[in-house]
Design an enzyme around this catalytic site. Structure first.
Site, mmCIF file in Angstrom:
data_model
loop_
_atom_site.group_PDB
_atom_site.id
_atom_site.type_symbol
_atom_site.label_atom_id
_atom_site.label_comp_id
_atom_site.label_asym_id
_atom_site.label_seq_id
_atom_site.Cartn_x
_atom_site.Cartn_y
_atom_site.Cartn_z
ATOM 1 N N LYS A 175 13.167 -15.517 -10.488
ATOM 2 C CA LYS A 175 12.930 -13.705 -10.984
ATOM 3 C C LYS A 175 11.673 -15.208 -11.786
ATOM 4 C CE LYS A 175 14.454 -11.175 -9.339
ATOM 5 N NZ LYS A 175 14.940 -11.437 -8.459
ATOM 6 N N TRP B 145 -3.210 -2.559 -1.621
ATOM 7 C CA TRP B 145 -2.321 -3.878 -1.583
ATOM 8 C C TRP B 145 -3.812 -4.590 -0.417
ATOM 9 C CZ3 TRP B 145 -0.129 -8.509 0.625
ATOM 10 C CH2 TRP B 145 0.525 -8.983 -0.052
ATOM 11 N N ASN C 85 -2.457 2.342 5.808
ATOM 12 C CA ASN C 85 -0.657 1.222 5.445
ATOM 13 C C ASN C 85 -0.552 0.121 6.478
ATOM 14 O OD1 ASN C 85 -0.459 1.668 3.242
ATOM 15 N ND2 ASN C 85 1.272 3.124 3.472
ATOM 16 N N GLY C 86 -0.530 -1.038 6.591
ATOM 17 C CA GLY C 86 -0.540 -2.578 7.352
ATOM 18 C C GLY C 86 -1.426 -2.979 7.398
ATOM 19 N N ARG D 273 5.451 -0.224 -5.825
ATOM 20 C CA ARG D 273 5.846 -1.153 -5.170
ATOM 21 C C ARG D 273 3.918 -2.428 -4.845
ATOM 22 N NH1 ARG D 273 7.358 1.499 -0.681
ATOM 23 N NH2 ARG D 273 5.910 0.718 0.802
ATOM 24 N N GLU E 113 8.052 -15.466 -10.711
ATOM 25 C CA GLU E 113 7.720 -13.737 -9.975
ATOM 26 C C GLU E 113 6.855 -12.850 -11.503
ATOM 27 O OE1 GLU E 113 10.159 -11.220 -7.059
ATOM 28 O OE2 GLU E 113 11.327 -11.539 -8.514
ATOM 29 N N CYS F 60 0.886 -1.220 -0.290
ATOM 30 C CA CYS F 60 0.076 -0.244 0.192
ATOM 31 C C CYS F 60 1.102 1.002 -0.259
ATOM 32 C CB CYS F 60 -0.113 0.150 0.821
ATOM 33 S SG CYS F 60 -1.842 -1.554 1.658
ATOM 34 N N LYS G 80 6.386 -4.037 -4.146
ATOM 35 C CA LYS G 80 8.252 -3.715 -4.205
ATOM 36 C C LYS G 80 8.574 -3.848 -2.773
ATOM 37 C CE LYS G 80 12.189 -2.999 -5.500
ATOM 38 N NZ LYS G 80 12.366 -4.267 -6.245
ATOM 39 N N HIS H 263 17.499 -36.836 -5.966
ATOM 40 C CA HIS H 263 16.766 -37.406 -4.543
ATOM 41 C C HIS H 263 15.276 -37.383 -4.714
ATOM 42 C CE1 HIS H 263 19.996 -38.311 -2.548
ATOM 43 N NE2 HIS H 263 21.611 -37.277 -3.103
ATOM 44 N N GLU I 172 18.294 -17.710 -7.000
ATOM 45 C CA GLU I 172 17.274 -16.471 -7.477
ATOM 46 C C GLU I 172 16.702 -16.382 -9.090
ATOM 47 O OE1 GLU I 172 17.059 -14.262 -6.126
ATOM 48 O OE2 GLU I 172 16.830 -12.159 -7.821
HETATM 49 C C1 F6R Z 1 12.098 -10.320 -5.385
HETATM 50 C C2 F6R Z 1 12.096 -9.689 -4.556
HETATM 51 C C3 F6R Z 1 11.761 -9.910 -2.724
HETATM 52 C C4 F6R Z 1 11.942 -8.634 -2.140
HETATM 53 C C5 F6R Z 1 12.170 -9.791 -0.808
HETATM 54 C C6 F6R Z 1 12.547 -8.870 0.120
HETATM 55 O O1 F6R Z 1 12.304 -10.211 -6.724
HETATM 56 O O2 F6R Z 1 11.837 -8.214 -5.116
HETATM 57 O O3 F6R Z 1 11.739 -11.099 -3.042
HETATM 58 O O4 F6R Z 1 13.275 -9.814 -2.608
HETATM 59 O O5 F6R Z 1 11.033 -8.585 -0.259
HETATM 60 O O6 F6R Z 1 12.518 -7.408 -0.269
HETATM 61 P P1 F6R Z 1 13.545 -5.962 0.687
HETATM 62 O O7 F6R Z 1 14.863 -6.411 -0.261
HETATM 63 O O8 F6R Z 1 13.080 -5.771 1.052
HETATM 64 O O9 F6R Z 1 13.599 -6.478 2.170
#
Ligand code: F6R
Length: 615
Positions: free
Chosen positions: A491, A77, A103-104, A27, A494, A2, A610, A510, A487
């Protein structure tokens, strides 16, 4: 997640709110709304989906909201209730004279709602926020004073919140408060702002006050008063935001993600600058506030993080253990916080976070602090809550990362972690210092090597086109590139929504090998160096024998690779210790091009946010 924007002043309020919200869009959100105090009435406009829908709605109501001097806006959100118009913020009370954005999460909203229902409050939405609207309205009924009403209501709230509130009868006032969720006051000339994050206001002013938990801001166009929960004035110094507004532009790239991938060479140069002045001299990390003796006495390092930052932490475990001989545990913050914290004063706790606002990581570092550990934060946001909690802070200065999928922040974090590992190794003399010198030299070459990858993307695009229609993917690697496999898979899932999983290559047989057939591509990361290259190659051959479509990511020019792999994505050769910085880049690009071919919303993938500011 949010986002909040609030404004009091004489400029066109709707434009400022919409512009601010558009800067927070990255975000992640699913509905949007604004409330304005116009012609003596609170007017609320909300729309499901993208901000564009709200803009179109407001266009049709233009004539009603010409004369407006204050307003609040929100992108939501969904946490409580569906992402629809009714649940969108702002929310109001029975009389409709008050509007609130939040927010929250209010943890005790059910109990509060029960009481409010008994008092005759009527609820329209399923949200926890509407409870706060009624609660403040009830207090307003007693005091006829908005700041006081917000403070009294806040005494009853449990959970995390950033709130921005306005009332019809006090048309030139906004009240904001926060607890475990960010909220800043931004100061203008004859105007003032509230925002959950700086991009929303930076084009108007860089002068800000970061509210602390349980602080209240009362804004008028010409004044800002900060108080505690009893209304006692608190002196807060203004600070200057460390960002430039230009950082939010795509600069000609189709998506922020692509732009951010291409920024990585400069980001790495930036992190290295000043910290690695000369390969013959020790690493300079003045940000680390541990004394040499404290460093020599460290018995353990714990690293806590989420998502991509967690993968950076997993790479760091290999490096730190190899260079410093200190045992390193890596844990997802969301797990760390729900077991006993056995951390102590001889344990260094490192929190890694792009945003510095991730709720679970904030809680985790607070727990570690409470048992006496030194907390080092590595973040891209030196203005964040985590940065403010740190004993030591290494800002990675990657510039604002707009795309939800983290890319440049990952490699910026890695470089900061390499520097930190070398810094300790040099103090402890725990690793071959000649080898460290070689690695420093190699680190300086990393930007150039990434530039080589970025200027030869054709093979990656070809591979992306060939595999975009697959529904599942497996990524395998061993050793220091196992986190890179995780990772790469993260990606892909996501931004393309393809089911992708990373495995240590040795684990394939396994269990996961049972899934392999011609419908399951397997991407293997094979970087020459230690023995793992041969091992991953054998595991890839086992996968090939089960008819899996095979992709290699490698710097090797081994002729045998052509027998095993249909696609070979080549990267420049690099020391294995540093290789995740190099191998991560083609994986980011592969995910990007697959999502692009599939026509997905690359920068704002569905359901994602984000900054994950709720647990
Ligand atoms: C992946 C991504 C999320 C963040 C995670 C942690 O592309 O963006 O998995 O890495 O939410 O966020 P931060 O690094 O801001 O604590």
């Amino acid at each position: 997640m949010c986002g909040i924007v609030g404004y009091v002043g004489s400029k066109p309020v709707i434009d400022i709110l919409l512009n601010g919200l558009s800067k927070l869009e990255y975000r992640g959100y699913d509905s949007a709304g604004v409330a304005v105090n116009s012609e003596g009435k609170i007017k609320i406009y909300k729309a499901e989906g993208k901000l564009q829908n709200l803009k179109e709605l407001l266009e049709t109501h233009k004539a009603e909201i010409l004369d407006t001097t204050a307003g609040i806006g929100h992108i939501r959100w969904a946490t409580h209730g569906l992402p629809n118009t009714i649940n969108a913020h702002p929310h109001t009370c029975n009389c409709g004279k008050l509007a609130i954005v939040h927010n929250g999460i209010i943890e005790n909203y059910k109990e509060l709602k029960k009481d409010l229902l008994a008092k005759g409050c009527e609820f329209k939405s399923e949200t926890d926020t509407e409870v706060v609207a009624h609660l403040i309205a009830n207090e307003y009924g007693k005091y006829n004073d908005l700041p006081k009403a917000v403070r009294e209501a806040a005494k009853k709230l449990k959970g995390a919140y950033a709130l921005c509130v306005m009332h019809q009868d006090e048309p030139n006032i906004l009240v904001g408060t926060r607890k475990n969720a960010p909220l800043i006051v931004a100061l203008g000339q004859g105007e003032n702002y509230l925002a959950s994050d700086s991009p929303a206001i930076i084009q108007y002013t860089k002068r800000v006050i970061y509210l602390d938990d349980d602080q209240f801001a009362v804004l008028t166009p010409s004044s800002v008063l900060i108080t505690d929960i009893e209304g006692r004035q608190i002196d807060r110094k203004e600070e200057i935001l460390p960002w430039e507004p230009v950082a939010m532009s795509k600069l000609g790239y189709k998506h922020f993600m692509l732009k951010e991938i291409h920024e990585q060479p400069d980001v790495i140069r930036n992190v290295l600058s000043g910290k690695l002045p000369d390969i013959n001299k020790p690493i300079v990390l003045d940000e680390v506030k541990l004394t040499k003796d404290e460093i020599k006495n460290l018995k353990r390092i714990e690293i806590i993080a989420c998502g991509t930052s967690l993968h950076a932490a997993m790479v760091a475990k290999y490096i730190l253990e190899a260079f410093t001989n200190i045992p390193v545990d890596v844990e997802a913050s969301s797990e760390y916080i729900y077991r006993k914290t056995v951390t102590d004063a001889n344990t260094l706790v490192i929190g890694i976070s792009q945003s510095g606002e991730t709720s679970d990581t904030i809680t985790a570092i607070r727990q570690a602090k409470s048992v006496g550990s030194h907390v080092l934060i590595i973040t891209n946001r030196p203005d964040s809550i985590m940065a403010r909690e740190a004993h030591s802070l290494i800002p990675v200065n990657a510039g604002i990362e707009v795309s939800v999928a983290a890319t440049k922040s990952f490699n910026a974090q890695l470089i900061a972690l390499y520097l930190f590992a070398m810094y300790i190794a040099e103090i402890k003399e725990s690793f071959d210092l000649e080898k460290i010198k070689d690695l420093k030299h190699e680190m300086l070459l990393l930007p150039q090597k990434i530039e080589t990858i970025l200027s030869h993307k054709e093979d990656i695009m070809k591979c992306a086109r060939a595999f975009a229609s697959y529904k599942n993917f497996i990524y395998i690697a061993r050793g220091i590139n196992y986190p890179t496999a995780l990772e790469g898979a993260l990606k892909l899932k996501e931004i393309s929504y393809i089911n992708a999983t990373g495995y240590p290559a040795g684990e394939l047989k396994h269990g996961p090998i049972a899934m392999l057939d011609e419908t399951m591509p397997v991407l293997a990361i094979l970087m020459p160096g230690s023995i793992v290259y041969e091992k991953v190659l054998s595991n890839a051959e086992e996968a090939k024998a089960r008819n899996a479509k095979m992709i290699a990511l490698t710097s090797a020019h081994d002729a045998h690779l052509n027998d095993v792999f249909e696609y070979i994505l080549r990267v420049p050769s690099v020391d294995e210790y540093l290789s995740p910085v190099i191998t991560s880049v083609p994986l980011q690009l592969l995910a990007y091009y697959i999502a692009e071919f599939l026509g997905k919303d690359v920068d704002q993938p569905r359901n994602l946010a984000k900054s994950v500011t709720v647990e």
